[in-house]
Design a protein around this motif. Sequence first.
Motif, PDB file in Angstrom:
ATOM      1  N   SER A   9       0.819  -1.203   0.000  1.00 43.76           N
ATOM      2  CA  SER A   9       0.000   0.000   0.000  1.00 43.76           C
ATOM      3  C   SER A   9       0.845   1.241   0.000  1.00 43.76           C
ATOM      4  CB  SER A   9      -0.917  -0.002   1.209  1.00 43.76           C
ATOM      5  OG  SER A   9      -0.126   0.101   2.364  1.00 43.76           O
ATOM      6  N   ASN A  10       0.298   2.282  -0.555  1.00 46.29           N
ATOM      7  CA  ASN A  10       0.934   3.585  -0.598  1.00 46.29           C
ATOM      8  C   ASN A  10      -0.029   4.583   0.021  1.00 46.29           C
ATOM      9  OD1 ASN A  10       3.169   2.760  -1.989  1.00 46.29           O
ATOM     10  ND2 ASN A  10       2.332   3.286  -4.001  1.00 46.29           N
ATOM     11  N   PRO A  11      -0.378   4.440   1.302  1.00 47.39           N
ATOM     12  CA  PRO A  11      -1.420   5.345   1.785  1.00 47.39           C
ATOM     13  C   PRO A  11      -0.952   6.789   1.632  1.00 47.39           C
ATOM     14  CG  PRO A  11      -0.398   4.157   3.613  1.00 47.39           C
ATOM     15  CD  PRO A  11       0.218   3.643   2.359  1.00 47.39           C
ATOM     16  N   SER A  12      -1.685   7.535   0.837  1.00 48.43           N
ATOM     17  CA  SER A  12      -1.432   8.959   0.578  1.00 48.43           C
ATOM     18  C   SER A  12       0.053   9.287   0.487  1.00 48.43           C
ATOM     19  CB  SER A  12      -2.089   9.834   1.648  1.00 48.43           C
ATOM     20  OG  SER A  12      -1.715   9.380   2.934  1.00 48.43           O
ATOM     21  N   GLU A 495       2.694   6.340  -6.874  1.00 51.51           N
ATOM     22  CA  GLU A 495       1.291   6.728  -6.717  1.00 51.51           C
ATOM     23  C   GLU A 495       0.497   6.411  -7.988  1.00 51.51           C
ATOM     24  OE1 GLU A 495       0.134   8.247  -3.877  1.00 51.51           O
ATOM     25  OE2 GLU A 495      -1.899   8.678  -4.584  1.00 51.51           O
ATOM     26  N   GLU A 496       1.077   6.733  -9.123  1.00 47.49           N
ATOM     27  CA  GLU A 496       0.369   6.541 -10.390  1.00 47.49           C
ATOM     28  C   GLU A 496       0.146   5.078 -10.721  1.00 47.49           C
ATOM     29  OE1 GLU A 496      -1.166   9.445 -10.891  1.00 47.49           O
ATOM     30  OE2 GLU A 496      -1.057   8.849 -13.000  1.00 47.49           O
ATOM     31  N   LEU A 497       1.147   4.238 -10.395  1.00 47.61           N
ATOM     32  CA  LEU A 497       1.074   2.843 -10.814  1.00 47.61           C
ATOM     33  C   LEU A 497       0.596   1.919  -9.699  1.00 47.61           C
ATOM     34  CD1 LEU A 497       4.345   2.587 -12.957  1.00 47.61           C
ATOM     35  CD2 LEU A 497       1.998   3.041 -13.729  1.00 47.61           C
ATOM     36  N   MET A 528       8.534  19.517 -14.220  1.00 46.20           N
ATOM     37  CA  MET A 528       8.758  19.090 -15.604  1.00 46.20           C
ATOM     38  C   MET A 528       8.888  17.575 -15.700  1.00 46.20           C
ATOM     39  SD  MET A 528       8.582  21.778 -17.500  1.00 46.20           S
ATOM     40  CE  MET A 528       9.298  21.257 -19.057  1.00 46.20           C
ATOM     41  N   SER A 529       9.797  16.999 -14.913  1.00 48.25           N
ATOM     42  CA  SER A 529       9.934  15.545 -14.988  1.00 48.25           C
ATOM     43  C   SER A 529       8.698  14.865 -14.408  1.00 48.25           C
ATOM     44  CB  SER A 529      11.196  15.084 -14.259  1.00 48.25           C
ATOM     45  OG  SER A 529      12.332  15.439 -15.015  1.00 48.25           O
ATOM     46  N   GLY A 530       8.093  15.488 -13.413  1.00 45.71           N
ATOM     47  CA  GLY A 530       6.859  14.930 -12.851  1.00 45.71           C
ATOM     48  C   GLY A 530       5.779  14.834 -13.913  1.00 45.71           C
ATOM     49  N   ASN A 531       5.619  15.910 -14.678  1.00 48.92           N
ATOM     50  CA  ASN A 531       4.618  15.880 -15.748  1.00 48.92           C
ATOM     51  C   ASN A 531       4.970  14.867 -16.830  1.00 48.92           C
ATOM     52  OD1 ASN A 531       2.627  17.692 -14.921  1.00 48.92           O
ATOM     53  ND2 ASN A 531       3.780  19.468 -15.614  1.00 48.92           N
ATOM     54  N   ALA A 532       6.247  14.770 -17.175  1.00 47.26           N
ATOM     55  CA  ALA A 532       6.655  13.795 -18.195  1.00 47.26           C
ATOM     56  C   ALA A 532       6.385  12.371 -17.680  1.00 47.26           C
ATOM     57  CB  ALA A 532       8.126  13.977 -18.543  1.00 47.26           C
ATOM     58  N   LEU A 533       6.633  12.151 -16.399  1.00 47.26           N
ATOM     59  CA  LEU A 533       6.376  10.817 -15.835  1.00 47.26           C
ATOM     60  C   LEU A 533       4.879  10.497 -15.801  1.00 47.26           C
ATOM     61  CD1 LEU A 533       9.012  10.732 -12.956  1.00 47.26           C
ATOM     62  CD2 LEU A 533       8.869   9.121 -14.872  1.00 47.26           C
ATOM     63  N   LEU A 534       4.069  11.497 -15.480  1.00 47.73           N
ATOM     64  CA  LEU A 534       2.618  11.250 -15.500  1.00 47.73           C
ATOM     65  C   LEU A 534       2.192  10.809 -16.899  1.00 47.73           C
ATOM     66  CD1 LEU A 534       1.098  14.186 -13.398  1.00 47.73           C
ATOM     67  CD2 LEU A 534       1.476  11.818 -12.698  1.00 47.73           C
ATOM     68  N   ARG A 535       2.797  11.461 -17.895  1.00 47.01           N
ATOM     69  CA  ARG A 535       2.461  11.084 -19.283  1.00 47.01           C
ATOM     70  C   ARG A 535       3.004   9.701 -19.627  1.00 47.01           C
ATOM     71  NH1 ARG A 535       1.600  15.944 -18.641  1.00 47.01           N
ATOM     72  NH2 ARG A 535       0.406  17.284 -20.048  1.00 47.01           N
ATOM     73  N   ALA A 536       4.150   9.362 -19.057  1.00 44.29           N
ATOM     74  CA  ALA A 536       4.694   8.020 -19.325  1.00 44.29           C
ATOM     75  C   ALA A 536       3.877   6.947 -18.615  1.00 44.29           C
ATOM     76  CB  ALA A 536       6.152   7.952 -18.876  1.00 44.29           C
ATOM     77  N   CYS A 537       3.356   7.266 -17.454  1.00 40.23           N
ATOM     78  CA  CYS A 537       2.588   6.276 -16.680  1.00 40.23           C
ATOM     79  C   CYS A 537       1.198   6.039 -17.280  1.00 40.23           C
ATOM     80  CB  CYS A 537       2.424   6.738 -15.224  1.00 40.23           C
ATOM     81  SG  CYS A 537       3.937   6.620 -14.258  1.00 40.23           S
ATOM     82  N   VAL A 560     -10.484   0.989 -10.797  1.00 43.00           N
ATOM     83  CA  VAL A 560      -9.493   1.931 -10.251  1.00 43.00           C
ATOM     84  C   VAL A 560      -8.249   1.165  -9.826  1.00 43.00           C
ATOM     85  CG1 VAL A 560     -10.877   3.894  -9.498  1.00 43.00           C
ATOM     86  CG2 VAL A 560     -10.773   1.848  -8.067  1.00 43.00           C
ATOM     87  N   LEU A 561      -7.121   1.828 -10.046  1.00 47.76           N
ATOM     88  CA  LEU A 561      -5.831   1.246  -9.710  1.00 47.76           C
ATOM     89  C   LEU A 561      -5.367   1.895  -8.407  1.00 47.76           C
ATOM     90  CD1 LEU A 561      -3.183  -0.246 -10.348  1.00 47.76           C
ATOM     91  CD2 LEU A 561      -2.659   1.554 -11.981  1.00 47.76           C
ATOM     92  N   THR A 562      -5.383   1.117  -7.345  1.00 48.26           N
ATOM     93  CA  THR A 562      -4.940   1.687  -6.066  1.00 48.26           C
ATOM     94  C   THR A 562      -4.108   0.676  -5.306  1.00 48.26           C
ATOM     95  OG1 THR A 562      -6.822   0.822  -4.871  1.00 48.26           O
ATOM     96  CG2 THR A 562      -7.019   3.085  -5.678  1.00 48.26           C
ATOM     97  N   GLN A 563      -3.187   1.143  -4.560  1.00 47.74           N
ATOM     98  CA  GLN A 563      -2.541   0.397  -3.494  1.00 47.74           C
ATOM     99  C   GLN A 563      -2.329  -1.082  -3.784  1.00 47.74           C
ATOM    100  OE1 GLN A 563      -4.651   1.170   0.127  1.00 47.74           O
ATOM    101  NE2 GLN A 563      -4.714   3.347  -0.238  1.00 47.74           N
ATOM    102  N   GLY A 564      -1.642  -1.366  -4.865  1.00 44.74           N
ATOM    103  CA  GLY A 564      -1.277  -2.750  -5.132  1.00 44.74           C
ATOM    104  C   GLY A 564      -2.397  -3.619  -5.641  1.00 44.74           C
ATOM    105  N   LYS A 565      -3.508  -3.005  -5.983  1.00 47.63           N
ATOM    106  CA  LYS A 565      -4.574  -3.812  -6.576  1.00 47.63           C
ATOM    107  C   LYS A 565      -5.422  -2.994  -7.547  1.00 47.63           C
ATOM    108  CE  LYS A 565      -7.772  -3.494  -2.655  1.00 47.63           C
ATOM    109  NZ  LYS A 565      -7.155  -2.878  -1.490  1.00 47.63           N
TER     110      LYS A 565
END
Lengths: 766, 158
Positions: A9-12, A495-497, A528-537, A560-565
């Motif tokens: 899990s990635n709680p928040s 968080e994204e994945l 900048m890299s954060g936005n590029a990563l969001l686009r890659a994800c 929905v993709l959350t917390q390992g599931k």
Amino acid sequence: MFKVMKTQSNPSLIGSRVPRSDARAKVCGTEKFIADYSLPGMLHVAVIRSPVPCGELRGSNRQYLETLPGVVATVFAEDIPGENCVPIVWRDMPALATGKAKYAGEPVGLIGAETAEAARRALAMAKLDIHPLQAVTDPEKARDNDALKVYGEDNVFSHLVIRRGNIEKAFAEAAAVVEGTYRTPYQEHAYLEPQGMLAIPEGDGSITVMGSMQCPFYVQSAVATVLGLPLAKVRVIQAATGGAFGGKEDVPSLVATQAALIAWKTGRPARLIYSREEDIISMSKRHPAVIHYRSAADSAGRLLAVEADYILDGGAYATLSPVVLWRSIVHSVGPYRCPNVKVDARAVATNRVPCGAFRGFGSPQILFAVECQMDQLAAKLGVEPAEIRRRNLLAVGDATATGQILKNSVGSLETLEKALAAAGVAPSKEAGEGRRAGRGMSTIFYGMGLGAGGVHLARTGATVQILQDGSAIFSVGTTEMGQGMRTVLGQIVAEELGIAFNCVHMTPTDTSRVPDSGPTVASRSTTMSGNALLRACAPLRETLLHVAAGILEAESANLVLTQGKVETRGTNPPRAVELQKVIDECFRRRECLASEGWYRTEGTTFDRATGQGDAYVAYAWATNIVDIEVDTETGVVEVMRIVAAHDVGRAVNLSGVEGQIEGGTVQGMGYALLEEILCQDGIIQNSEFGLYHIPTAEDAPKIEPIVVEKPFDGGPFGAKGFGEQPLMGIAPAIANAVADAIGIRFSELPITPERVLAALNSKTAI
Amino acid sequence: MSNLFDLAVTVNRVRYERAVEPHILLSDFLRHDIGLTGTHVGCEHGVCGACTVLFDGQPVRSCLLFAVQTHGHEVTTVEGLGTIDNLHPIQEAFHEAHGLQCGFCTPGILTTLVPFLEQNPNPSEAEIRAAISGNLCRCTGYQHIVDAVKLAAEKMRA
Ligand code: FES
Ligand code: FES
């Protein structure tokens, strides 16, 4: 080895205080900085430098040097196989001086030797036949008609203006006018790790360069230029970088050419680690500035007009001066509404070390003037410093000095009110025998990213790959230099994945992995890299959801993709499948779980004739409140406390944001009170840490960081870039506090005990 | 060529015997001769503290000592404190409390703190700041370092 525990899990994660992903290696001493790499057959490089600020080069004793024990090769300008040029903004700086050396410390020749000691010994024996010439060592005289010419016809690298409204009329009608001349000094970055590079000839005609740097793509271009190679044959990999603050933006290109030239000449790996002394004398610094500033307000305390005329000392080559100057003029009125503005700013050429990037990039100098002026206007009008700021601060819908209408994410007033509330009542001026207390403030803003001044570089790439065991690697073109980018970007990917944070790994920044992503500067890496990563994800998420939809027999739009599931939404009870199962299925089906992202900023404009335009996509905002005590016997200014409220859009890592606030604030304190490069006739006199003082743990005050979050819709999770801002407003807040305590206004930095005592004795500032 | 000296020194509980030149600095010996690159060199002038190691348990600047001066003694470097999967409580605290940014100053600060926290299990903030006042850090502004030291003290008391 440290075992990766897959927590599911990635709680928040976003907004958390998750520990830095590089902390374990750094506390164990296993993180590898460039001086920690050594290769079989590796040579050590030493750099022969000009001892004079200006001189005609007539020769050297290189033949003799080549006979010394351990010396394998020397390289001078005439040996350079490509173009003798380190391209930065312009192409005026050579890798090795030829004809004329233009500053003391300028590289002229290189020695490659079997050991560091042999290189050092040979360096001690090196002799240049150099005929000293008259030099321009006073930036205030660089534009005099009879000044010698270091650059062009007038020693001006760049002249930028703002023309807005009608200042004559405004000054004529004003209720209060305040005028001052401000002088700010060099500031040395004093990153703890000196500059260093390792160049490795690969045997296939290509070369790999590793080292301490912010901008691998700049280094790539410099090495390719100097060696006459296509970019494709120069691979640059960033090693762990021990602090940078702008000081590893442009100059590592120079260091890299030095290592690369010896590697090219000998066909052997070559490493160059700077001594602290050569680092201080030859690497970039914050531009010294001389600023004439006049401001006018009406009787209600509204800023009516600003007129500023100032110079930055660019040194012997243009390097980054044109863009430093640009950021500086955009910030030249501070975070205030002001309908009438006339600014003339020039970067001038001198026979001194080239100045470049340093946290704030031209803005701390001008903000020192702006914020000292605001306090003086307030005093003239009889209003409190906080009140005059409240009446003038930019808000949504207002226009900046460049005429940009602010659309969102403006936390200026909120930082002011929160800082005031946290600071509480100012301490009494009587602070005991021989001590006077004072409080000072500053409100500032920071244009995030490269803005219109660097729009051609305002793009970034990223790649993300999910591996079979459910871990992920990502690569970006920006660099980690201590600021915490790697951690923040890891949080974003995790968080994204839906993958555990400690199963996400960033590969070292490497020009062969990602497209040219521009520099790591301007507080741009998170956004900048954060936005590029969001686009890659995004396509990876899509694939995962699509495959999960098959497993769960549901529509992927309802998952929905959350917390390992992956879970169904809207069904009762929700059905779920573990992310690992989905990934297994993706691999079974041979789906592609690798993806690239690309991001560029759009919409910035700037008209050079008027200095008007939408300079930056968004701004960060801050208020600093500083309490100090002056010891009237010794002149020492002791900083007791700093409240620093920053609007960062969204804090991705709260501890990381606080760390940026604290570190930048203390650097700003050093700039205000301690740090001074003594440069006499163009020669730096204090080239060691024993003589250039940066704040210690005992000098540093208690800092109370306050994080204000006005989300920016163009940033990942609302984040804005702000890492430079903490330094930018500290010096004026301290100067304002000193004025409050002892009634003396210092318009020159640093405010050293000697200056304070002299002023106390004569009752006027010097 | 100077005469070599037969140096025998215990570093991180391992005994090393090496023939070294008498003028080799301890920092260079540790980093280059025995490959312990966790000890960093920031100034080579005894000012920054990045190169701090323990010499018979006491913090010293390895850039100011010759390797031969450690003959017959014990040296502890950052690599001797803990390992990446078994951190020393001080390392654990710096990891958890964001006690670093670039990490170049960190090894010298950690080694400085080992004897300090052993002798001062419950230090005040002022004592902590005094203890690390010989270690420069350009990144953190020291506050998260101070927080990490408080956490380390807590962990070591427990
Ligand atoms: S490297 Fe030894 S004190 Fe700086
Ligand atoms: S963390 Fe960079 S010098 Fe301390």
